[in-house]
Design a protein around this motif. Structure first.
Motif, PDB file in Angstrom:
ATOM      1  N   GLY A   1       0.819  -1.200   0.000  1.00 50.10           N
ATOM      2  CA  GLY A   1       0.000   0.000   0.000  1.00 50.10           C
ATOM      3  C   GLY A   1       0.853   1.250   0.000  1.00 50.10           C
ATOM      4  O   GLY A   1       2.073   1.176  -0.087  1.00 50.10           O
TER       5      GLY A   1
ATOM      6  N   VAL B   1      -6.705  -8.791   4.432  1.00 52.62           N
ATOM      7  CA  VAL B   1      -7.523  -8.303   3.330  1.00 52.62           C
ATOM      8  C   VAL B   1      -7.823  -9.405   2.331  1.00 52.62           C
ATOM      9  O   VAL B   1      -8.960  -9.553   1.875  1.00 52.62           O
TER      10      VAL B   1
ATOM     11  N   LEU C   1      -4.234  -0.350  -0.909  1.00 58.16           N
ATOM     12  CA  LEU C   1      -4.677   0.379   0.264  1.00 58.16           C
ATOM     13  C   LEU C   1      -3.925   1.698   0.325  1.00 58.16           C
ATOM     14  O   LEU C   1      -2.699   1.730   0.308  1.00 58.16           O
TER      15      LEU C   1
ATOM     16  N   GLY D   1     -14.615   2.117   0.152  1.00 56.51           N
ATOM     17  CA  GLY D   1     -13.614   1.853  -0.873  1.00 56.51           C
ATOM     18  C   GLY D   1     -14.217   1.912  -2.261  1.00 56.51           C
ATOM     19  O   GLY D   1     -15.400   2.231  -2.412  1.00 56.51           O
TER      20      GLY D   1
ATOM     21  N   LEU E   1      -9.489   1.879   0.271  1.00 55.97           N
ATOM     22  CA  LEU E   1      -9.126   0.614  -0.338  1.00 55.97           C
ATOM     23  C   LEU E   1      -9.634   0.606  -1.769  1.00 55.97           C
ATOM     24  O   LEU E   1     -10.810   0.836  -2.017  1.00 55.97           O
TER      25      LEU E   1
END
Lengths: 143, 143
Positions: free
Chosen positions: A86, A108, A127, B86, B127
DNA sequence: ATCACTGCAAATTATTTGCATCTCG
DNA sequence: CGAGATGCAAATAATTTGCAGTGAT
């Protein structure tokens, strides 16, 4: 010549400019913009044109050698780090650092194994953490 | 007039064009581009200028009334949905849908409570899930 | 009345393209 | 040799700016 091998593997002609750009990218620890890469490569190949840098970075990201990212401000940047990670953006200084944590990746990806997205094939999950540095003179880091 | 209240709360002058644009945004269930908003607002205010739309959307996102987002292709879009969520991008059709899941939010925010990012104040975590639709004629959705 | 906002047109910036030439494989 | 890459300059696209006039508080 690491770069040459990578290029051939990706079915790209290993021209001089591509090798130079790729080597510079691989040495980069940050997330350069097109202009950054133009300036850097110009040092080694003074005759290189900006259009070539655009085309090259584009073909690299097409080929999956690097990733294209965007800051909240809309600046295009390139990320030579291909492993799943991320980004932490400082919205004041426009700094970006990579964020990698195995535990989070597990978390995730497990989540998305359970919860399916219908009619969709997931290719990449990223992310992004936005915020500001507390001490603007120091850099941010992960514990 | 919901929009007017919101504008005054944000310390923005409640001009006609701003109210119209904000109302359109609030009614939007997708993620419009500047041009989208220009076209929509022009229906109600034919004399509105593109520059005004740019300035308005900009001041809205400055004020935190909406969020600015970017697709992987670098297209600027605006997201009227301010709650933490997200995005699911289809990299073929450029479609975006919101992705919201309480369980995931918990998961991620708990994670970051443990793992501190040093010298950094987190403002927003987002996200992004990139991929492609399986059946291009249907839309994607979350189970 | 004041100060921020609007609309226009021009300026700037970022990116793409056409094409002649060159280079890798 | 031939497909594909390069470099240049020109084209296009996206966004911003300066400024005079207008409107909200």
């Amino acid at each position: 010549m690491e770069a040459k091998k990578l290029l051939l593997q990706a079915n790209l002609k290993a021209t001089h400019q591509r090798q130079v750009i790729l080597n510079l990218l691989l040495a980069c620890k940050n997330h350069p913009t097109v202009e950054n890469m133009y300036a850097l490569s110009k040092k080694e190949i003074p005759s290189i044109s900006l259009a070539t840098v655009y085309k090259t970075l584009d073909s690299f990201s097409q080929a999956g050698i690097i990733n294209k990212t965007l800051t909240t401000e809309g600046i295009v940047r390139f990320d030579p780090n291909l492993s799943s990670h991320g980004h932490i953006y400082c919205t004041n200084s426009n700094e970006i650092i990579d964020y990698f944590d195995n535990e989070l990746n597990e978390l995730v990806s497990n989540f998305f194994k359970k919860k399916k997205v219908k009619n969709f094939h997931i290719k990449k999950i990223s992310l992004n953490i936005m915020g500001t540095k507390i001490d603007p003179d120091k850099s941010m880091s992960i514990k």
